[in-house]
Design an enzyme around this catalytic site. Structure first.
Site, PDB file in Angstrom:
ATOM      1  N   LYS A 298      82.970  70.797  68.669  1.00 58.33           N
ATOM      2  CA  LYS A 298      82.028  70.448  67.598  1.00 58.33           C
ATOM      3  C   LYS A 298      81.172  69.224  67.923  1.00 58.33           C
ATOM      4  CE  LYS A 298      83.051  73.376  64.153  1.00 58.33           C
ATOM      5  NZ  LYS A 298      82.059  74.211  63.442  1.00 58.33           N
TER       6      LYS A 298
ATOM      7  N   SER B  53      89.995  75.708  71.511  1.00 57.12           N
ATOM      8  CA  SER B  53      89.410  74.480  70.971  1.00 57.12           C
ATOM      9  C   SER B  53      90.185  73.981  69.768  1.00 57.12           C
ATOM     10  CB  SER B  53      87.948  74.733  70.557  1.00 57.12           C
ATOM     11  OG  SER B  53      87.359  73.525  70.124  1.00 57.12           O
TER      12      SER B  53
END
Length: 323
Positions: A55, A306
């Site tokens: 992100k 992730s």
């Protein structure tokens, strides 16, 4: 609805802009997962990225695009946690004021991360959608620039650099499995991957607890779905028309995994690769372990791993359950 016009060129520009600001995360071959899946499986370890997830790529790229006037007014966003940490980190680097709205269900480890980077934290609502609505109200009231978690060209271009890194290193993947929440990552990865290798299949992975992509993709419209609590909290919530329209052009399919399979994948990554990964980051691994993707035998497959912002006690409980 926002019309998204992001291109491969935008991802290349973001890749250049982010040099030295983000980590070039490891791309590793997993012999253990390859044996389970009957394929040549590789992992892109965005769980080792700054702030613990991909992100930060989009957040840095977005904030770099703002004018001096916009930066002076500050930024605001809504997030289940990882996008918020990315925005808080990117804002801190530029000395920009950041206001973050999270739902009350956001994990404590993610809220602590947001505060650590100096952002102002507001809790509102019980879901991402409720937090987002309130953040839009605050944006109007304060004049701050809203940094959307996924329906934004600069965000998508930034997230796409994770896919670009992987494809530049190994351009011959047959399939890429991508965790699908709002859609910023899968749209960015699909754009980058198919520009380099048009034959590669890009497949999104969600959980049965939060399946808007799975049904919306099939119906070619924003479908109404039922949401339940999920270990993959970072993927929880609705999607936008802009991201759906883009995904319909460049994504091949979406699959779903069960909560139990998410927990098993979290345990498996801890045991086999010594990685602490949250539920939202392991769904691709879960899909490969359970064989829900379809015929991958003998193919070269990448999955994005992730999100390392997992509550340690929760992971310890999962490890104890399966040990």
């Amino acid at each position: 609805m926002k019309l998204l016009t992001v291109s491969f060129l935008d991802i290349v520009k973001a890749h250049k802009k982010l040099q030295g600001q983000v980590l070039h995360t490891p791309l590793i071959s997993s012999a253990a997962l390859s044996a389970l899946a009957g394929a040549d499986v590789w992992l892109k370890l965005e769980c080792q990225q700054k702030t613990g997830s991909f992100k930060v790529r989009g957040a840095l790229n977005k904030i770099a695009s703002l004018t001096a006037e916009e930066l002076a007014r500050g930024v605001i966003t809504a997030s289940a946690g990882n996008h918020a940490q990315g925005v808080a980190y990117a804002a801190a680097l530029r000395g920009v004021s950041a206001l973050i709205v999270v739902p009350s269900t956001a994990p404590e480890t993610k809220k602590a991360g947001i505060r650590r980077y100096g952002a102002e934290l507001v809790e509102h609502g019980n879901s991402y959608d409720e937090a987002e609505s309130y953040a839009y109200e605050l944006a109007k009231a304060t004049g701050r620039t809203f940094v959307h978690a996924f329906e934004d060209d600069h965000i998508i271009a930034g997230q796409g650099t994770a896919g670009l890194e992987a494809m530049l290193a190994e351009p011959d993947f047959d399939a890429i499995l991508v965790p699908a929440g709002g859609g910023g990552l899968i749209c960015g990865v699909a754009l980058a991957a198919k520009a380099i290798n048009p034959q590669v299949q890009v497949i999104g992975v969600q959980t049965h607890a939060s399946p808007p992509w799975y049904y919306s993709f099939r119906e070619k419209r924003l479908a109404d779905v039922v949401y339940n609590d999920s270990l993959a909290d970072g993927l929880h919530g609705g999607i936008s028309q802009g991201n759906l329209d883009l995904a319909l052009e460049i994504v091949d399919d979406f699959v779903l995994v069960e909560e139990e399979h998410v927990a098993q994948a979290m345990y498996w990554l801890a045991k086999e690769h010594h990685l602490m990964v949250e539920g939202s980051g392991v769904v691709g691994v879960a899909a490969l372990m359970q064989g829900v993707v379809g015929e991958l035998a003998g193919k070269k497959v990448l999955t994005i791993v992730s999100g390392s912002n997992v509550d340690a006690a929760k992971l310890a409980g999962i490890v104890a359950r399966y040990s």
